[in-house]
Design a protein around this motif. Structure first.
Motif, mmCIF file in Angstrom:
data_model
loop_
_atom_site.group_PDB
_atom_site.id
_atom_site.type_symbol
_atom_site.label_atom_id
_atom_site.label_comp_id
_atom_site.label_asym_id
_atom_site.label_seq_id
_atom_site.Cartn_x
_atom_site.Cartn_y
_atom_site.Cartn_z
ATOM 1 N N TRP B 165 -37.093 -40.432 -2.746
ATOM 2 C CA TRP B 165 -35.647 -40.714 -2.725
ATOM 3 C C TRP B 165 -35.222 -41.565 -3.921
ATOM 4 O O TRP B 165 -34.222 -41.278 -4.586
ATOM 5 C CB TRP B 165 -35.296 -41.433 -1.420
ATOM 6 C CG TRP B 165 -33.923 -42.021 -1.341
ATOM 7 C CD1 TRP B 165 -33.548 -43.282 -1.728
ATOM 8 C CD2 TRP B 165 -32.729 -41.383 -0.851
ATOM 9 N NE1 TRP B 165 -32.204 -43.468 -1.482
ATOM 10 C CE2 TRP B 165 -31.671 -42.322 -0.954
ATOM 11 C CE3 TRP B 165 -32.461 -40.120 -0.334
ATOM 12 C CZ2 TRP B 165 -30.374 -42.038 -0.547
ATOM 13 C CZ3 TRP B 165 -31.156 -39.841 0.072
ATOM 14 C CH2 TRP B 165 -30.147 -40.778 -0.038
ATOM 15 N N SER B 166 -35.971 -42.626 -4.182
ATOM 16 C CA SER B 166 -35.553 -43.591 -5.204
ATOM 17 C C SER B 166 -35.363 -42.935 -6.575
ATOM 18 O O SER B 166 -34.314 -43.114 -7.208
ATOM 19 C CB SER B 166 -36.542 -44.758 -5.275
ATOM 20 O OG SER B 166 -36.116 -45.707 -6.219
ATOM 21 N N LYS B 169 -32.274 -40.613 -6.676
ATOM 22 C CA LYS B 169 -31.014 -41.361 -6.774
ATOM 23 C C LYS B 169 -30.885 -42.055 -8.130
ATOM 24 O O LYS B 169 -29.821 -42.026 -8.744
ATOM 25 C CB LYS B 169 -30.927 -42.417 -5.657
ATOM 26 C CG LYS B 169 -30.850 -41.837 -4.266
ATOM 27 C CD LYS B 169 -29.641 -40.934 -4.073
ATOM 28 C CE LYS B 169 -28.371 -41.698 -3.760
ATOM 29 N NZ LYS B 169 -27.264 -40.765 -3.386
ATOM 30 N N ASN B 170 -31.965 -42.683 -8.571
ATOM 31 C CA ASN B 170 -31.888 -43.451 -9.828
ATOM 32 C C ASN B 170 -31.552 -42.565 -11.014
ATOM 33 O O ASN B 170 -30.837 -42.979 -11.920
ATOM 34 C CB ASN B 170 -33.203 -44.187 -10.090
ATOM 35 C CG ASN B 170 -33.105 -45.092 -11.300
ATOM 36 O OD1 ASN B 170 -32.248 -45.967 -11.363
ATOM 37 N ND2 ASN B 170 -33.960 -44.867 -12.292
ATOM 38 N N GLY B 295 -39.523 -47.940 -3.625
ATOM 39 C CA GLY B 295 -38.090 -48.174 -3.735
ATOM 40 C C GLY B 295 -37.763 -49.529 -3.139
ATOM 41 O O GLY B 295 -38.604 -50.133 -2.462
ATOM 42 N N LYS B 298 -32.920 -52.239 0.101
ATOM 43 C CA LYS B 298 -31.567 -51.718 0.338
ATOM 44 C C LYS B 298 -31.556 -50.196 0.238
ATOM 45 O O LYS B 298 -30.985 -49.515 1.090
ATOM 46 C CB LYS B 298 -30.616 -52.337 -0.695
ATOM 47 C CG LYS B 298 -29.166 -51.950 -0.551
ATOM 48 C CD LYS B 298 -28.272 -52.909 -1.336
ATOM 49 C CE LYS B 298 -26.814 -52.460 -1.348
ATOM 50 N NZ LYS B 298 -26.571 -51.364 -2.305
ATOM 51 N N GLU B 299 -32.211 -49.655 -0.786
ATOM 52 C CA GLU B 299 -32.182 -48.200 -0.923
ATOM 53 C C GLU B 299 -33.061 -47.525 0.122
ATOM 54 O O GLU B 299 -32.827 -46.372 0.487
ATOM 55 C CB GLU B 299 -32.514 -47.749 -2.353
ATOM 56 C CG GLU B 299 -33.892 -48.107 -2.850
ATOM 57 C CD GLU B 299 -34.158 -47.651 -4.295
ATOM 58 O OE1 GLU B 299 -33.458 -46.781 -4.825
ATOM 59 O OE2 GLU B 299 -35.115 -48.192 -4.893
ATOM 60 N N GLU B 302 -30.754 -47.128 2.922
ATOM 61 C CA GLU B 302 -29.820 -46.031 2.615
ATOM 62 C C GLU B 302 -30.489 -44.679 2.833
ATOM 63 O O GLU B 302 -29.887 -43.748 3.378
ATOM 64 C CB GLU B 302 -29.334 -46.152 1.164
ATOM 65 C CG GLU B 302 -28.352 -47.310 0.948
ATOM 66 C CD GLU B 302 -28.120 -47.687 -0.515
ATOM 67 O OE1 GLU B 302 -27.333 -48.621 -0.751
ATOM 68 O OE2 GLU B 302 -28.754 -47.064 -1.415
#
Lengths: 353, 353
Positions: B165-166, B169-170, B295, B298-299, B302
């Motif tokens: 995920w990280s 998104k990044n 990650g 906070k993320e 999310e």
């Protein structure tokens, strides 16, 4: 057709020799440029020697061209006779693909036309570069040279300048960013000047302590000797951005340690496989490796205008065209500070007396 | 102190065996978690086998922990008894450095505390992971698990989920972006599900044609067999983003060809030197190489909330803690689709009959 003088390589093993070429009649958007100066780029040597296995002989190198507009085609609207202009590494691109539309002609999806050893998109003829007294280029690929700049010193901006400017801008180098420039040659010395003028805190990273003084004169705030293990340790995670101008295969891992979290090292020199990168060094700090090729026409003009504002030119040694083969030898030995520029008057006067 | 059961490795060569550990008394912000499930990550094996030369024995692996809040410290404000919660790869960080302030505890400049084989910042004791019936973790590193998710299948979200995920998104993967996921294992199968749910056009890139069907079931729009030269050619410059989950040294150059101009390939698997990258492939299209580690907290929350909305969990095979050594063997042989999760009831019941 314009009958022009030039110097060409006829094979990988021979030295460059005088050559006559015909430049095309002006198409409606073409400009005939009387060449005054032409920088000597390491790529010229790679192409002359066929190091990249793509040279079509005879080849006339030279893509750091400064000249005066001598004649313009019917539809040329942005240039006038006697304007001082520049031509860099490209003389055409498709101008319609997504890259060209973004002003990134250097990444043209249909392939840009190199200033030399390229194939003209209309005639199919191979292009001849700036070791010549004249050249014909369409106006979209002609740049304006700010009036205050020394025109000989401005020549290398067309390749060495834009090759370092484009990544500094693309990776958003800002005032007070810590920027490291790795390698002090033609590219590195321009990178120091440009990054310094952008307001970055610039460190020259080099293997040679004797290059330190020169780097400070060029604008570096600091020098980091990459063979000094203690110095390298103390610069751990110092840099937001590293520009790697080393032109040959090397181990880049020691430099990765110098990057902050999310920092990026961009390669502009080595066009070959480099030593294995330890992915753990990237993973541990979300570091990045990028790479960049020259720059687009719009950003080249922006770079030239910026250089005009900051009075930036290249440190050069002016030579005659007759000295080109010795100049190549000195470049290969890294014996130039930092760019040779050919005074094309030496070609125009050849055999005249 | 809480006397808890666990399975530990006592040396690189031995199999995991039952072990008793004392979990600390609750500090004011601590939570005592009754562990229900724990995923088995390849990192668990690397640590148990001391592949990274940093293992402190005995080690209790496990950082994909799902449990129920059993007791809370005096100042715990965000969790209540009986909440279903998760703990991932980190149980502490300095929480004051620039990385922590940005919610990037995984890049804590003072080093985060790993869920196992880490050093507690207060007591200095080594941390023990989730192959256990209970764990004590401070609330800042405890995640909320959406109620609709299968809690066993949610366990691998805490490592495999956030690790994929990280970077998605990044690097700003968007609807209709062409995303390639390289390698179909624990990380790869989560990446397909997440990228698909984000609206990307997802291609599974694998050496194994037999993995194709499964990839489509997981959400891939397309399959690209990396050993098929013609297929690789036809995918030239197709992708905006590539996530490389291959867990070992490999030649990444064939994948670089698949990236568009300005595209990025991010490594999340191989934590070692990879085969030499040809810089010409990066330079020619301003392509990038990145890398990413798990990650931030906070993320991670999310990601869990996103998985709740899209009902995403990992494809798992539930095992008993007594099967852990065989499970390790099967993981090494790549014989799991796609994650083992330990039902911790098997530990709680051990020696009870």
């Amino acid at each position: 057709m314009y009958n022009t003088k030039a110097y060409a390589a006829f094979s990988a093993s021979d030295s460059l020799q005088p050559f006559h070429i015909e430049r095309r009649e002006l198409r409606d958007n073409d400009i005939l440029i009387d060449i005054l100066f032409c920088g000597v780029c390491h790529s010229d040597i790679h192409t002359a020697k066929n190091d990249w296995h793509s040279t079509k002989y005879p080849v006339v190198p030279g893509h750091e061209i400064i000249g005066r507009v001598q004649k313009i085609g019917k539809k040329v609207s942005h240039f006038n006779i006697d304007d001082i202009v520049g031509v860099g590494c490209m003389v055409d691109s498709c101008q319609t693909c997504t890259s060209c539309q973004k002003g990134l002609e250097q990444y043209c999806l249909n392939g840009f036309t190199g200033t030399y050893n390229g194939k003209d998109k209309i005639s199919g003829a191979y292009t001849f570069g700036g070791y010549s007294d004249k050249i014909v280029v369409q106006e979209n690929f002609v740049l304006r040279i700010p009036q205050n700049l020394d025109i000989a010193g401005a020549a290398p901006l067309l390749c060495a300048g834009i090759t370092t400017w484009s990544p500094l801008k693309n990776w958003n180098v800002k005032t007070n960013d810590h920027v490291g420039i790795i390698g002090l040659g033609g590219l590195g010395h321009m990178a120091i000047k440009l990054a310094h003028a952008m307001g970055a805190k610039v460190t020259m990273i080099t293997t040679s302590p004797q290059k330190g003084k020169d780097a400070k004169r060029l604008g570096a705030d600091d020098i980091l000797i990459s063979t000094d293990k203690e110095a390298m340790k103390s610069a751990y995670m110092k840099f937001d951005f590293l520009l790697n101008t080393i032109p040959v295969k090397h181990d880049a891992n020691p430099y990765i340690h110098l990057l902050k979290t999310d920092g990026t090292m961009v390669f502009v020199g080595a066009i070959e496989p480099i030593e294995p990168i330890h992915m753990g060094l990237l993973i541990g700090k979300r570091r990045n490796i990028g790479a960049s090729l020259i720059g687009g026409i719009k950003e080249t003009q922006e770079m030239l205008d910026f250089c005009g504002e900051h009075n930036i030119t290249s440190d050069i040694e002016i030579i005659s065209i007759q000295d080109i083969n010795q100049a190549y030898e000195r470049i290969v030995k890294n014996e130039v500070k930092y760019r040779f520029v050919i005074d094309m008057n030496s070609l125009k006067q050849e055999n005249k007396e």
